[in-house]
Design a protein around this motif. Sequence first.
Motif, PDB file in Angstrom:
ATOM      1  N   ARG A  84      44.120  29.438 -12.662  1.00  0.00           N
ATOM      2  CA  ARG A  84      42.662  29.562 -12.793  1.00  0.00           C
ATOM      3  C   ARG A  84      42.268  30.402 -14.013  1.00  0.00           C
ATOM      4  N   LEU A  85      42.912  30.103 -15.151  1.00  0.00           N
ATOM      5  CA  LEU A  85      42.671  30.874 -16.368  1.00  0.00           C
ATOM      6  C   LEU A  85      41.367  30.467 -17.040  1.00  0.00           C
ATOM      7  N   LEU A 117      40.651  21.912 -19.082  1.00  0.00           N
ATOM      8  CA  LEU A 117      39.952  23.156 -18.733  1.00  0.00           C
ATOM      9  C   LEU A 117      38.849  23.405 -19.763  1.00  0.00           C
ATOM     10  N   PRO A 118      37.823  22.576 -19.779  1.00  0.00           N
ATOM     11  CA  PRO A 118      36.813  22.648 -20.844  1.00  0.00           C
ATOM     12  C   PRO A 118      36.061  23.979 -20.915  1.00  0.00           C
ATOM     13  N   ASP A 119      36.048  24.748 -19.850  1.00  0.00           N
ATOM     14  CA  ASP A 119      35.345  26.030 -19.871  1.00  0.00           C
ATOM     15  C   ASP A 119      36.243  27.197 -20.275  1.00  0.00           C
ATOM     16  N   LEU A 140      44.635  24.161 -36.758  1.00  0.00           N
ATOM     17  CA  LEU A 140      43.201  24.438 -36.875  1.00  0.00           C
ATOM     18  C   LEU A 140      42.342  23.238 -36.479  1.00  0.00           C
ATOM     19  N   GLU A 141      42.802  22.028 -36.782  1.00  0.00           N
ATOM     20  CA  GLU A 141      42.031  20.828 -36.432  1.00  0.00           C
ATOM     21  C   GLU A 141      41.956  20.594 -34.926  1.00  0.00           C
ATOM     22  N   ALA A 142      42.807  21.247 -34.155  1.00  0.00           N
ATOM     23  CA  ALA A 142      42.736  21.154 -32.690  1.00  0.00           C
ATOM     24  C   ALA A 142      41.695  22.127 -32.137  1.00  0.00           C
ATOM     25  N   ASN A 143      41.078  22.913 -32.989  1.00  0.00           N
ATOM     26  CA  ASN A 143      39.970  23.816 -32.647  1.00  0.00           C
ATOM     27  C   ASN A 143      40.301  24.913 -31.639  1.00  0.00           C
ATOM     28  N   PRO A 144      41.318  25.721 -31.921  1.00  0.00           N
ATOM     29  CA  PRO A 144      41.509  26.882 -31.042  1.00  0.00           C
ATOM     30  C   PRO A 144      40.314  27.810 -31.193  1.00  0.00           C
ATOM     31  N   ASP A 145      39.994  28.538 -30.157  1.00  0.00           N
ATOM     32  CA  ASP A 145      38.864  29.477 -30.238  1.00  0.00           C
ATOM     33  C   ASP A 145      39.218  30.713 -31.062  1.00  0.00           C
ATOM     34  N   ILE A 146      40.475  31.097 -31.006  1.00  0.00           N
ATOM     35  CA  ILE A 146      40.954  32.248 -31.772  1.00  0.00           C
ATOM     36  C   ILE A 146      42.276  31.856 -32.408  1.00  0.00           C
ATOM     37  N   TYR A 147      42.388  32.084 -33.715  1.00  0.00           N
ATOM     38  CA  TYR A 147      43.626  31.774 -34.454  1.00  0.00           C
ATOM     39  C   TYR A 147      44.169  33.073 -34.984  1.00  0.00           C
TER      40      TYR A 147
END
Length: 152
Positions: A84-85, A117-119, A140-147
């Motif tokens: 439940r992350l 887990l879209p949220d 980067l193209e996979a769109n991590p929220d933090i790199y």
Amino acid sequence: MGAPGGPNYLRLKQLMRDMDLHTVCEEAHCPNVGECWEHGTATFMILGDVCTRNCAYCAVAHGRPPKFDPAEPERVPEACLEMRLRHVVLTSVDRDDLPDFGAWAFAETIRQIKQRLPDSSVEVLVPDFQGKEDSIRTVLEANPDIYNHNTE
């Protein structure tokens, strides 16, 4: 600091073994593993548990890694759902033996997590990819929220 052995720690340890997943928490012998795992947090270490480099300060095993498991990016989100992350952290061993240094595995794991887990947010701690911009771009193209970047 919690010692390993509490009920949630034991549940997560079994989950990781059942799903053939690795965490940097275990592989790097993190002293906080008991506390973090009791709170349901872990940092997934993708691309196996054997690093192609031998950094003097690191406890992760090094040598010739086994063949990369292309199904691993599908198992990580399963574990995330079970845990439940709301925030998922991914790191990896160095995989200098792979043509893209493991960039596809990061990107596909990010995509699978975001789809299932879209949220949840996804943070990556990537290796240096030997400075190859194509590998960096793939992640980067996979769109991590933090790199973020690991120091080798």
